[in-house]
Design an enzyme around this catalytic site. Sequence first.
Site, PDB file in Angstrom:
ATOM      1  N   CYS A  31       1.806 -18.309  12.226  1.00 52.78           N
ATOM      2  CA  CYS A  31       0.960 -17.301  11.570  1.00 52.78           C
ATOM      3  C   CYS A  31       1.825 -16.596  10.537  1.00 52.78           C
ATOM      4  O   CYS A  31       2.760 -17.196  10.015  1.00 52.78           O
ATOM      5  CB  CYS A  31       0.341 -16.347  12.590  1.00 52.78           C
ATOM      6  SG  CYS A  31       1.526 -15.277  13.423  1.00 52.78           S
ATOM      7  N   ASP A  79       5.072  -3.059   6.905  1.00 56.51           N
ATOM      8  CA  ASP A  79       3.854  -3.006   7.708  1.00 56.51           C
ATOM      9  C   ASP A  79       4.021  -3.675   9.066  1.00 56.51           C
ATOM     10  O   ASP A  79       3.045  -4.129   9.654  1.00 56.51           O
ATOM     11  CB  ASP A  79       2.696  -3.662   6.946  1.00 56.51           C
ATOM     12  CG  ASP A  79       2.968  -5.141   6.647  1.00 56.51           C
ATOM     13  OD1 ASP A  79       4.057  -5.641   6.993  1.00 56.51           O
ATOM     14  OD2 ASP A  79       2.079  -5.795   6.067  1.00 56.51           O
ATOM     15  N   CYS A  83      -1.899  -8.966  13.093  1.00 58.77           N
ATOM     16  CA  CYS A  83      -1.503  -8.582  11.746  1.00 58.77           C
ATOM     17  C   CYS A  83      -2.540  -9.043  10.736  1.00 58.77           C
ATOM     18  O   CYS A  83      -3.169 -10.070  10.870  1.00 58.77           O
ATOM     19  CB  CYS A  83      -0.134  -9.193  11.413  1.00 58.77           C
ATOM     20  SG  CYS A  83       0.038 -10.946  11.784  1.00 58.77           S
ATOM     21  N   ASN A 126      -5.550  -7.174  -1.321  1.00 49.82           N
ATOM     22  CA  ASN A 126      -4.613  -6.075  -1.593  1.00 49.82           C
ATOM     23  C   ASN A 126      -5.184  -5.058  -2.576  1.00 49.82           C
ATOM     24  O   ASN A 126      -4.773  -3.892  -2.595  1.00 49.82           O
ATOM     25  CB  ASN A 126      -3.300  -6.604  -2.184  1.00 49.82           C
ATOM     26  CG  ASN A 126      -2.507  -7.502  -1.281  1.00 49.82           C
ATOM     27  OD1 ASN A 126      -1.772  -8.363  -1.755  1.00 49.82           O
ATOM     28  ND2 ASN A 126      -2.645  -7.338   0.029  1.00 49.82           N
ATOM     29  N   LEU A 127      -6.105  -5.497  -3.424  1.00 45.52           N
ATOM     30  CA  LEU A 127      -6.445  -4.734  -4.616  1.00 45.52           C
ATOM     31  C   LEU A 127      -7.155  -3.406  -4.342  1.00 45.52           C
ATOM     32  O   LEU A 127      -7.104  -2.496  -5.176  1.00 45.52           O
ATOM     33  CB  LEU A 127      -7.313  -5.586  -5.550  1.00 45.52           C
ATOM     34  CG  LEU A 127      -6.660  -6.874  -6.070  1.00 45.52           C
ATOM     35  CD1 LEU A 127      -7.615  -7.621  -6.992  1.00 45.52           C
ATOM     36  CD2 LEU A 127      -5.341  -6.582  -6.781  1.00 45.52           C
ATOM     37  N   HIS A 128      -7.792  -3.251  -3.178  1.00 44.71           N
ATOM     38  CA  HIS A 128      -8.508  -1.999  -2.922  1.00 44.71           C
ATOM     39  C   HIS A 128      -7.569  -0.842  -2.630  1.00 44.71           C
ATOM     40  O   HIS A 128      -7.984   0.324  -2.677  1.00 44.71           O
ATOM     41  CB  HIS A 128      -9.487  -2.174  -1.752  1.00 44.71           C
ATOM     42  CG  HIS A 128      -8.896  -1.992  -0.397  1.00 44.71           C
ATOM     43  ND1 HIS A 128      -7.982  -2.870   0.148  1.00 44.71           N
ATOM     44  CD2 HIS A 128      -9.077  -1.028   0.537  1.00 44.71           C
ATOM     45  CE1 HIS A 128      -7.633  -2.455   1.348  1.00 44.71           C
ATOM     46  NE2 HIS A 128      -8.275  -1.334   1.612  1.00 44.71           N
ATOM     47  N   CYS A 150      14.858   7.209  18.652  1.00 41.07           N
ATOM     48  CA  CYS A 150      14.684   8.410  19.464  1.00 41.07           C
ATOM     49  C   CYS A 150      13.206   8.629  19.768  1.00 41.07           C
ATOM     50  O   CYS A 150      12.836   9.125  20.830  1.00 41.07           O
ATOM     51  CB  CYS A 150      15.226   9.634  18.736  1.00 41.07           C
ATOM     52  SG  CYS A 150      17.007   9.594  18.443  1.00 41.07           S
ATOM     53  N   GLY A 173       0.791  -1.218   0.000  1.00 43.60           N
ATOM     54  CA  GLY A 173       0.000   0.000   0.000  1.00 43.60           C
ATOM     55  C   GLY A 173       0.825   1.271   0.000  1.00 43.60           C
ATOM     56  O   GLY A 173       0.498   2.239  -0.706  1.00 43.60           O
TER      57      GLY A 173
END
Length: 357
Positions: free
Chosen positions: A318, A124, A182, A64-66, A168, A35
């Site tokens: 997972c 991500d 996730c 994923n496509l949206h 930091c 994304g």
Amino acid sequence: MNGERYIRQTNLKDFGPKAQERLSKSKVLVIGAGGLGIPVLTYLNAMGVGTLGIVDGDTVSGSNLHRQVLYDEADVGRSKVQIAIRKLRAQNSDTQLISFEQFLSKENALGIIANYDIVVDASDNFPTRYLVNDACILLGKPFVYGALHGFEGQVSVFNHNDGPTYRCLFPNMPGPDEVPDCNMNGVLGVIPGIVGNLQALEVVKVLTGVGEVLSGKLLLFDGLSQSFQHIKFSLVPDSLKMEELKPTYNFECTSGITSIETLELEQLMEKDSVQLIDVRTSEEFCADHLEGAHHIPLSELIERKSEIDFARPAYFICQSGVRSQKAIERLREYNTGPELINVKGGMNNLRAYVAKY
């Protein structure tokens, strides 16, 4: 350099041919072709960055496509990096496109990042962000950070001209219980496009010297109110005291959970019949799973616990190792028998290290 192609940029008083030439000689590494990575890659490629490296070991899925608008329905199940390279080459044949069809890891990070001027963290997950930061500190490279959550996004630039680092602002990686499951949290499709474009803009500013770079500032974007906020932060000198990468960038296991490395799991599966429980979603499991794995989504785990043979060790996997740890924590209330073992790093590590999978 194609002067006509970039004339709308070179005509800008504060940009001009010199800035365009700097772009053409620059090398940018984009970690993640999802994304955030797609708008970064698309615009930097269109604007004339000379070399783009792309790091991603994932394949395209329907979900994923949206938001990952470089891909289409025919691309589902195929390598993101391969598709991105093909489509970016059609967009700008002058760009040198370098593919790394793998996930970034402790073993490959320094070797990959060393050859680039700047890194874009379009990942991500927290382990990758900390790995990118630490590798960039060791190599003296700036990196542009972006993150998403629901209708919101964050952008900043770290390790730029002796400026603050990611540590930091966020000194320590959160524990798995502090991280949402996730692939279970939503994001409005347009938000990654907005945040990714902001990352691309910061890359251009760093490379050309045009404008004020978001170093020492965290930009917060709220899509629902269409508002921006800046949070200032300073360099913490201790964050630079680093001579090598950390021993591991996996999430730390919660107390008392036995874990196994992905390579150890592979060796066990070659020798014995292993009870492997995959707790990802149905879509994830259908897209990619290990032969012999038994699929029980985390959301159905307790009601389907009778499908697990507690008389022998059970290994839980997972995508990244977070949900599998949560699965073990939930089952502890019902099981006092043999071991429940977490596979560290999950399918991401298996894809990165075990070629045959």
